[in-house]
Design an enzyme around this catalytic site. Sequence first.
Site, short mmCIF file in Angstrom:
data_model
loop_
_atom_site.label_atom_id
_atom_site.label_comp_id
_atom_site.label_asym_id
_atom_site.label_seq_id
_atom_site.Cartn_x
_atom_site.Cartn_y
_atom_site.Cartn_z
N HIS A 175 2.47 5.78 -1.80
CA HIS A 175 3.10 4.79 -2.68
C HIS A 175 3.97 5.38 -3.78
O HIS A 175 4.80 4.68 -4.34
CB HIS A 175 2.04 3.83 -3.23
CG HIS A 175 1.61 2.87 -2.18
ND1 HIS A 175 0.58 3.14 -1.32
CD2 HIS A 175 2.14 1.69 -1.77
CE1 HIS A 175 0.46 2.15 -0.46
NE2 HIS A 175 1.40 1.25 -0.71
N ARG A 282 4.97 -6.19 -4.13
CA ARG A 282 3.68 -5.49 -4.18
C ARG A 282 3.07 -5.70 -5.57
O ARG A 282 3.38 -4.96 -6.51
CB ARG A 282 3.87 -3.99 -3.94
CG ARG A 282 4.22 -3.59 -2.51
CD ARG A 282 4.36 -2.08 -2.41
NE ARG A 282 4.35 -1.57 -1.06
CZ ARG A 282 5.45 -1.32 -0.35
NH1 ARG A 282 6.65 -1.54 -0.86
NH2 ARG A 282 5.35 -0.83 0.87
N ARG A 318 2.75 -10.67 -2.25
CA ARG A 318 1.50 -10.24 -1.62
C ARG A 318 0.41 -10.16 -2.67
O ARG A 318 0.63 -9.62 -3.76
CB ARG A 318 1.70 -8.86 -1.00
CG ARG A 318 0.40 -8.25 -0.53
CD ARG A 318 0.63 -6.99 0.22
NE ARG A 318 0.81 -5.84 -0.67
CZ ARG A 318 1.09 -4.62 -0.23
NH1 ARG A 318 1.25 -4.40 1.06
NH2 ARG A 318 1.22 -3.62 -1.06
N GLU A 417 -1.33 -5.30 9.48
CA GLU A 417 -1.20 -3.87 9.19
C GLU A 417 -2.42 -3.09 9.63
O GLU A 417 -2.60 -1.93 9.27
CB GLU A 417 -0.87 -3.63 7.71
CG GLU A 417 -1.77 -4.32 6.73
CD GLU A 417 -1.37 -4.07 5.28
OE1 GLU A 417 -0.53 -3.20 5.00
OE2 GLU A 417 -1.94 -4.74 4.41
N ASN A 440 3.58 0.72 7.67
CA ASN A 440 3.04 1.95 7.07
C ASN A 440 1.56 2.07 7.42
O ASN A 440 1.09 3.09 7.92
CB ASN A 440 3.19 1.94 5.55
CG ASN A 440 4.63 1.76 5.11
OD1 ASN A 440 5.54 2.11 5.84
ND2 ASN A 440 4.84 1.18 3.94
N ASP A 441 0.82 1.00 7.12
CA ASP A 441 -0.61 1.05 7.43
C ASP A 441 -0.87 0.87 8.91
O ASP A 441 -1.79 1.50 9.46
CB ASP A 441 -1.36 0.00 6.61
CG ASP A 441 -1.61 0.50 5.19
OD1 ASP A 441 -2.02 1.66 5.05
OD2 ASP A 441 -1.36 -0.26 4.24
N ARG A 451 -1.58 8.42 6.06
CA ARG A 451 -0.20 8.36 5.57
C ARG A 451 0.02 9.25 4.34
O ARG A 451 1.14 9.56 3.97
CB ARG A 451 0.22 6.91 5.28
CG ARG A 451 -0.59 6.25 4.19
CD ARG A 451 -0.37 4.75 4.13
NE ARG A 451 0.74 4.37 3.26
CZ ARG A 451 1.01 3.11 2.91
NH1 ARG A 451 0.28 2.11 3.40
NH2 ARG A 451 2.01 2.83 2.13
N CYS A 488 7.74 -5.36 6.91
CA CYS A 488 8.00 -4.95 5.52
C CYS A 488 7.59 -3.51 5.25
O CYS A 488 7.67 -3.06 4.11
CB CYS A 488 7.32 -5.90 4.55
SG CYS A 488 5.54 -5.90 4.73
C1 PEP Z 1 2.61 -1.37 4.87
O1 PEP Z 1 1.46 -0.96 4.97
O2 PEP Z 1 3.51 -1.17 5.71
C2 PEP Z 1 3.01 -2.13 3.67
C3 PEP Z 1 4.16 -2.74 3.61
O3 PEP Z 1 2.16 -2.13 2.61
P1 PEP Z 1 1.91 -0.85 1.67
O4 PEP Z 1 2.94 0.20 2.02
O5 PEP Z 1 2.03 -1.32 0.27
O6 PEP Z 1 0.52 -0.45 2.04
MG MG Z 2 -0.06 -1.71 3.63
#
Ligand code: PEP
Ligand code: MG
Length: 526
Positions: A175, A282, A318, A417, A440-441, A451, A488
């Site tokens: 992040h 976020r 979110r 996710e 991402n998740d 990650r 996203c």
């Molecule tokens: C993701 O996991 O792709 C996402 C958009 O949420 P974050 O990156 O905040 O975990």
């Molecule tokens: Mg996520």
Amino acid sequence: MKTLTGTGVSEGLALGRIVWYGKSAPDGAALTDFDSARKIAAEEFEKRAAGCGSPETAALYESYLLMLEDPDLEDGVRKKTSAGADPAAAVRETGEELAAVLLALEDEYMRARAEDVRSVSRRLSDIMCGKTFAITDFDAPIILAAPDLTPADTVGLDAGSIAGVLLAGGSANGHTAILAQLMGIPAVIGLGNSLGPGLDGLSCAVDGKTGAVTLEPDSAFEASFRAEMKMAGLRKDALKQFASRPAETSRGQRIKVMCNIGSAADAEAAAGSGCDGIGLFRTEFLYLDPEGLPGEEKQFEAYKKALQLMEGKEVIIRTCDIGSDKKADHLQLPAEENPALGLRGIRLSLAREEMFLTQLRALLRASVFGRLSVMFPMITSLDEFKRAKALWKTAMDRLSRENVPFDAGVPLGAMIETPAAAIISGELAGEADFFSIGTNDLTQYTLAADRQSPDVAALFDPGHPAVKKLIEMTARAAAERGIPVGICGNSAADPELLEFYINAGIGELSVSPGRALSLKRDICSL
Ligand code: PEP
Ligand code: MG
């Protein structure tokens, strides 16, 4: 002139002087004594009280100033240091002890002060360890260099004063990198031991795409780098033609290009970016604020501002996704062996119902100021989604009883996710008004590749066939129920995956504001 090479995680070019932000003693021991640290902290709090523009925040910093003079803090520190403790550790420990005393009191107001005591002692010990300035203190743009930064460190980082970020550690999908992208700050991570306090004050040129960091560039290099910066500016200007154009493929498929934001202030950049709305706000960054947990009023103002700035375009907010790498100290979460698999996202919200209801009330109150949608993170079961919806209903009932206006028809979506959510997307589509795929998740959990870990970065591939299958499955489930589905995660901006996403039936792509126009261009040229 010397070049260091790391991994570029936030595109852009920056030129400036390096300011080292981190513990400069090799063993992390204190460099500044307690009394000097108190003076530095006092100046900082005074400056913040004067410059914050809000009476509540000013009062908070004034209370911090009093805490610096607390005789119990001084006694505790002196006793521990005379017994041989490192002064910075003594400050932290005394702060924890004083906070524990406050937490044990009956009086709710006094209990709430525990967090303030912790903030003050942590700031003091940071100063003693070499973090002698706040990250937001610069007037002239600097290149911030640090061993690593947590998302909490970076909250409040201001694109106006930070031209670039360099990290010895860091991870491309964590992040901190995401925050740099959201703010459009060029960032290079993974520079290792070549980055250290010895670089403080050096001039440097940063390329956030290639990961090249040139120290003390000579005049020829600097001239060509400036020319490159100018070219980049011109390319950016050329993209402006896409601001008013819809993103449509040559076959006439219309794709919504949305923006990801991390604060209401980011909505300003998004509003000017020519996007179709906000695809992901976020909200957890509000919770990482060192000032403590955001109350209903503070959240309401932030959501209302984002909705108003977007002038009727959709804003998908979110609910809080704290946990994993986003640690909010004031929540006092238990230490976990595997935080990415622990109490995060909707799990934490469901475990702390009143905190969740505060957020839901703020969202509902803000809903009358624009076109709000709300989504829940880290869903792994239908039951979780239904419980979140039930609490949304509870918040609506409470507001109705208080005669507070809200929009009763806010669409509620599920983030897809986790592999579990993708696999049960058919059932979820019966409950959710829309899906947003967090790649991402989804990539991290599908490929069992942390990650955050540079060691398995090569395994972290959002284009892996397994991740693609889960995306196709989710898009099919959404199409069968006729609900919208977007992406996203960071890969929404990946030109190599664009065609796949569109063919799979993804109707919305949400990216950082700085990428919205190039994504529109890529879609139009498909
Ligand atoms: C993701 O996991 O792709 C996402 C958009 O949420 P974050 O990156 O905040 O975990
Ligand atoms: Mg996520």
